[in-house]
Design a protein around this motif. Structure first.
Motif, PDB file in Angstrom:
ATOM      1  N   LYS A 128      40.604  43.234  36.334  1.00 54.29           N
ATOM      2  CA  LYS A 128      40.475  44.094  37.523  1.00 54.29           C
ATOM      3  C   LYS A 128      40.499  42.370  38.898  1.00 54.29           C
ATOM      4  O   LYS A 128      40.396  42.424  39.189  1.00 54.29           O
ATOM      5  N   THR A 129      39.623  41.869  37.697  1.00 51.98           N
ATOM      6  CA  THR A 129      39.566  39.770  38.282  1.00 51.98           C
ATOM      7  C   THR A 129      41.220  40.081  37.829  1.00 51.98           C
ATOM      8  O   THR A 129      41.184  39.458  39.519  1.00 51.98           O
ATOM      9  N   LEU A 130      41.452  39.665  36.890  1.00 51.30           N
ATOM     10  CA  LEU A 130      43.038  38.831  36.990  1.00 51.30           C
ATOM     11  C   LEU A 130      44.076  39.994  38.189  1.00 51.30           C
ATOM     12  O   LEU A 130      44.627  38.972  38.801  1.00 51.30           O
ATOM     13  N   ALA A 131      43.352  40.970  38.488  1.00 46.80           N
ATOM     14  CA  ALA A 131      44.455  41.388  39.378  1.00 46.80           C
ATOM     15  C   ALA A 131      44.392  40.975  40.811  1.00 46.80           C
ATOM     16  O   ALA A 131      45.682  40.776  42.196  1.00 46.80           O
ATOM     17  N   GLY A 132      43.095  40.800  41.144  1.00 40.17           N
ATOM     18  CA  GLY A 132      42.743  40.195  42.617  1.00 40.17           C
ATOM     19  C   GLY A 132      42.640  38.704  42.508  1.00 40.17           C
ATOM     20  O   GLY A 132      43.285  38.597  43.127  1.00 40.17           O
ATOM     21  N   LEU A 133      43.270  38.357  41.710  1.00 34.22           N
ATOM     22  CA  LEU A 133      43.397  36.283  41.305  1.00 34.22           C
ATOM     23  C   LEU A 133      44.625  36.439  41.358  1.00 34.22           C
ATOM     24  O   LEU A 133      45.947  36.008  42.130  1.00 34.22           O
ATOM     25  N   ALA A 267      47.555  50.780  37.860  1.00 29.24           N
ATOM     26  CA  ALA A 267      46.117  51.107  38.325  1.00 29.24           C
ATOM     27  C   ALA A 267      45.672  51.530  39.130  1.00 29.24           C
ATOM     28  O   ALA A 267      46.891  51.446  39.916  1.00 29.24           O
ATOM     29  N   THR A 268      44.530  52.565  38.359  1.00 30.04           N
ATOM     30  CA  THR A 268      44.250  53.786  39.895  1.00 30.04           C
ATOM     31  C   THR A 268      42.812  52.962  41.196  1.00 30.04           C
ATOM     32  O   THR A 268      42.535  52.977  42.013  1.00 30.04           O
ATOM     33  N   ALA A 269      42.155  51.854  40.546  1.00 28.96           N
ATOM     34  CA  ALA A 269      41.056  51.320  41.293  1.00 28.96           C
ATOM     35  C   ALA A 269      41.257  49.984  40.384  1.00 28.96           C
ATOM     36  O   ALA A 269      41.321  49.587  39.672  1.00 28.96           O
TER      37      ALA A 269
END
Length: 293
Positions: A128-133, A267-269
């Motif tokens: 999730k963190t990597l997706a934001g980055l 991913a859903t969230a």
């Protein structure tokens, strides 16, 4: 683990271990959430850095000239003999954007994490963190549009048609962190797909003053040709000196996968906001009395 550095890096240096792989490396703005979105990329996160022995060496090498600072670090992080003999890794807090450091106030600079699942509410590097980055590192190309008539010879009461010079592919960015010594191998990929094109005539003296077109998916790339479309900007008055500014904007729908595979299960969230890229074009509009309507 990597050996302790001999000195601190400059204050603004980003020391993160995260690596990025991009499908598009050309010019353009970095993707940012649109107005009204309350989403933002992570401000800080933990990354694995040292074994217990290397962490002790790190403290000794960094604070040898400041015994007060060393004593404070040893008190905060060395109460259990730096966890020497325990299975696990010392993780360091990363805050690349110092303007957002306030969002990370109260979070310790270092934490010891045993193998497996980290403690709750610990912002360790994860998909999730990597997706934001990856989202924050995504660069979107400008709309590759051509105009007919050409921008220098637009005509009053003649519809402006648009087409893509070349098919436009999706844009993917994979963010990953691999630390074999800590047993950490995580990745996430953002996928931005061009969805629609919005055109603003740049003046109320057009009818309509704006149009929106859905893009056509052709085998994974996206095309546009507005010839014969029910909505094409039509200027009703000649342009003043300097022309009008016609703006073409692509809306990009974004999703992410918790892996290095852009075609893996989405991913859903959390849901990532749409992106946008724009291309302003100065158009000169002239009267042409010979045109029959």
């Amino acid at each position: 683990m990597k050996p302790p550095p001999k000195k601190d890096p400059p204050p603004n240096t980003i020391t993160t271990q995260v690596q990025y792989k991009r499908s598009y490396n050309g010019p353009g703005p970095k993707m940012a959430p649109g107005a009204g979105s309350n989403w933002s990329p992570p401000a800080c996160w933990y990354e694995p850095e040292f074994s217990p022995d290397d962490f002790e060496n790190y403290l000794n090498s960094h604070y040898v000239s400041d015994q007060n600072a060393f004593a404070d670090m040893a008190r905060r992080y060395g109460a259990e003999n730096y966890h020497k003999g325990d299975k696990g890794t010392w993780w360091e807090l990363q805050v690349p954007d110092l303007s957002r450091a306030g969002e990370c106030a109260g979070i310790e600079d270092w934490t010891f994490i045993k193998p497996g699942k980290p403690p709750p509410n610990t912002p360790t590097i994860d998909p999730k963190t990597l997706a934001g980055l990856a989202y924050a590192q995504t660069v979107l190309p400008a709309p590759p549009v051509t105009l007919k008539p050409v921008p220098e010879n637009q005509l009053v009461n003649l519809a402006t048609e648009l087409a893509f010079k070349l098919p436009l592919p999706r844009v993917t960015v994979t963010a990953s962190l691999d630390n074999a010594a800590a047993g950490v191998h995580v990745a996430a990929t953002t996928v931005a797909e061009p969805y629609e094109l919005r055109v603003d005539a740049g003046t109320p003296d057009a009818e309509p003053a704006s149009c929106t077109y859905r893009l056509t998916n052709q085998g994974g790339t996206y095309t546009l040709d507005t010839h014969g479309a029910p909505c094409n900007v039509t200027y009703r008055r000649a342009s003043p000196h300097g022309g009008y500014t016609l703006t073409a904007s692509i809306v990009w729908k974004v999703h992410w996968t918790p892996s290095a595979n852009p075609d893996g299960p989405a991913a859903t969230a959390p849901k990532l906001p749409d992106g946008e890229s724009t291309q302003p074009t100065t158009v000169t509009v002239r009267e042409n009395e010979a045109i029959v309507h």
